[in-house]
Design an enzyme around this catalytic site. Structure first.
Site, PDB file in Angstrom:
ATOM      1  N   ASN A   9     -25.234  62.257  -5.090  1.00 13.47           N
ATOM      2  CA  ASN A   9     -24.941  61.344  -6.195  1.00 13.47           C
ATOM      3  C   ASN A   9     -25.965  61.589  -7.296  1.00 13.47           C
ATOM      4  OD1 ASN A   9     -24.310  59.238  -7.906  1.00 13.47           O
ATOM      5  ND2 ASN A   9     -25.163  57.642  -6.590  1.00 13.47           N
ATOM      6  N   TRP A  10     -25.534  62.288  -8.336  1.00 14.20           N
ATOM      7  CA  TRP A  10     -26.456  62.635  -9.411  1.00 14.20           C
ATOM      8  C   TRP A  10     -26.828  61.443 -10.286  1.00 14.20           C
ATOM      9  CZ3 TRP A  10     -24.710  67.940 -11.902  1.00 14.20           C
ATOM     10  CH2 TRP A  10     -24.682  68.921 -10.903  1.00 14.20           C
ATOM     11  N   HIS A  94     -21.211  51.284  -5.112  1.00 13.70           N
ATOM     12  CA  HIS A  94     -22.635  51.612  -5.002  1.00 13.70           C
ATOM     13  C   HIS A  94     -23.476  50.393  -5.360  1.00 13.70           C
ATOM     14  CE1 HIS A  94     -26.519  53.515  -5.815  1.00 13.70           C
ATOM     15  NE2 HIS A  94     -26.098  54.514  -5.068  1.00 13.70           N
ATOM     16  N   GLU A 166     -26.055  51.915   2.641  1.00 10.95           N
ATOM     17  CA  GLU A 166     -27.255  52.095   1.826  1.00 10.95           C
ATOM     18  C   GLU A 166     -28.085  50.812   1.860  1.00 10.95           C
ATOM     19  OE1 GLU A 166     -26.302  52.952  -2.240  1.00 10.95           O
ATOM     20  OE2 GLU A 166     -24.910  51.282  -2.405  1.00 10.95           O
ATOM     21  N   GLY A 172     -34.339  54.910  -3.781  1.00 12.14           N
ATOM     22  CA  GLY A 172     -35.210  55.243  -4.898  1.00 12.14           C
ATOM     23  C   GLY A 172     -36.605  54.683  -4.764  1.00 12.14           C
ATOM     24  N   GLY A 232     -29.366  60.739  -3.281  1.00 10.57           N
ATOM     25  CA  GLY A 232     -29.639  60.486  -4.687  1.00 10.57           C
ATOM     26  C   GLY A 232     -30.575  61.530  -5.265  1.00 10.57           C
TER      27      GLY A 232
END
Length: 248
Positions: A9-10, A94, A166, A172, A232
């Site tokens: 997932n960019w 998401h 997730e 992150g 990610g």
């Protein structure tokens, strides 16, 4: 036997030049990759990536879709538009869409249905906040997110849905759930699906989406109920991404 699936997932990253470099870099190392590999790129670069991945084992996906077929929905992208670029996958629900753009469980379920109705495979994201885990509410939060989708599309639809767990507190942040924490939640998700249909539960792929990287991928992917990763930051560097792809 469920095939390992690695989906990158960019998010809102890359440029036209960087997209070219990254995709070519990934393709150059795909010869010995056994996993199914998907890249979910910004919509502006989908046409560029479509050309680059033609006749390759790299699959194209989108990061979001609108539930409407067309119309006055500025900035949105429809299922038909996604298919126009040869994409077969789309991320739905998401945590960033849920938290930043107010997508409710009901909206997410509607998006899952629209994806399925248009022969797109949804990467259906679920997961809990840090306060949910600390208050032992992980199972109740995750089960509600799944239940709303089951109520809308039925358990049979999960033959064509990829689930991505997730833990929001591990996205992150460089904080990763331990393999046992991840496995426990994945096992719970599968057990919930099994309450409706044990066979479908066994064939449903459940990806881990909590800061999987080249250092922890092998251990996570070795867990019984972890069938891949939604990646990610590590998907933005070809060699790091390839290491994850080869870890399974």
């Amino acid at each position: 036997m469920r095939q390992i699936i690695i989906a990158g997932n960019w998010k809102m990253n890359a440029s036209k030049e960087a997209t070219n470099t990254l995709v070519i870099g990934i393709l150059s190392g795909m010869a010995d990759v056994k996993s199914k590999v998907i890249v979910c790129v910004p919509s502006l670069y989908m046409s560029q990536v479509e050309v680059l991945v033609v006749d390759s084992q790299l699959n194209l996906g989108a990061q979001n879709l609108n539930v409407n077929k067309l119309g006055a929905f500025t900035g949105e992208i429809s299922a038909d538009m996604i298919k126009d670029f040869g994409a077969k996958y789309v991320i739905v629900g998401h945590s960033e869409r849920r938290s930043l753009y107010g997508e409710t469980d009901e909206i997410v379920a509607q998006k899952v249905q629209v994806a399925l109705d248009n022969n797109l495979t949804p990467l259906f994201c679920i997961g809990e906040l840090l306060e949910d885990r600390e208050s032992n509410n992980t199972k109740s939060v995750v089960s509600k997110q799944i239940q709303v989708v089951i109520d809308r599309v039925g358990i049979e639809a999960f033959k064509n849905i990829i689930v991505a767990y997730e833990p929001v507190w591990a996205i992150g942040t460089n904080v990763t759930a331990t393999p046992q924490q991840a496995q426990d939640t994945h096992a719970f998700i599968r057990s919930m699906l099994a309450e409706y249909d044990a066979d479908i539960a066994q064939i449903t792929s459940i990806l881990y989406g909590g800061s999987m990287n080249s250092r922890n991928a092998a251990e996570l992917l070795n867990c019984k109920d972890i069938d891949g990763g939604l990646i990610g930051g590590a998907s933005l560097k070809a060699q790091d991404f390839l290491q994850i792809c080869k870890a399974g």
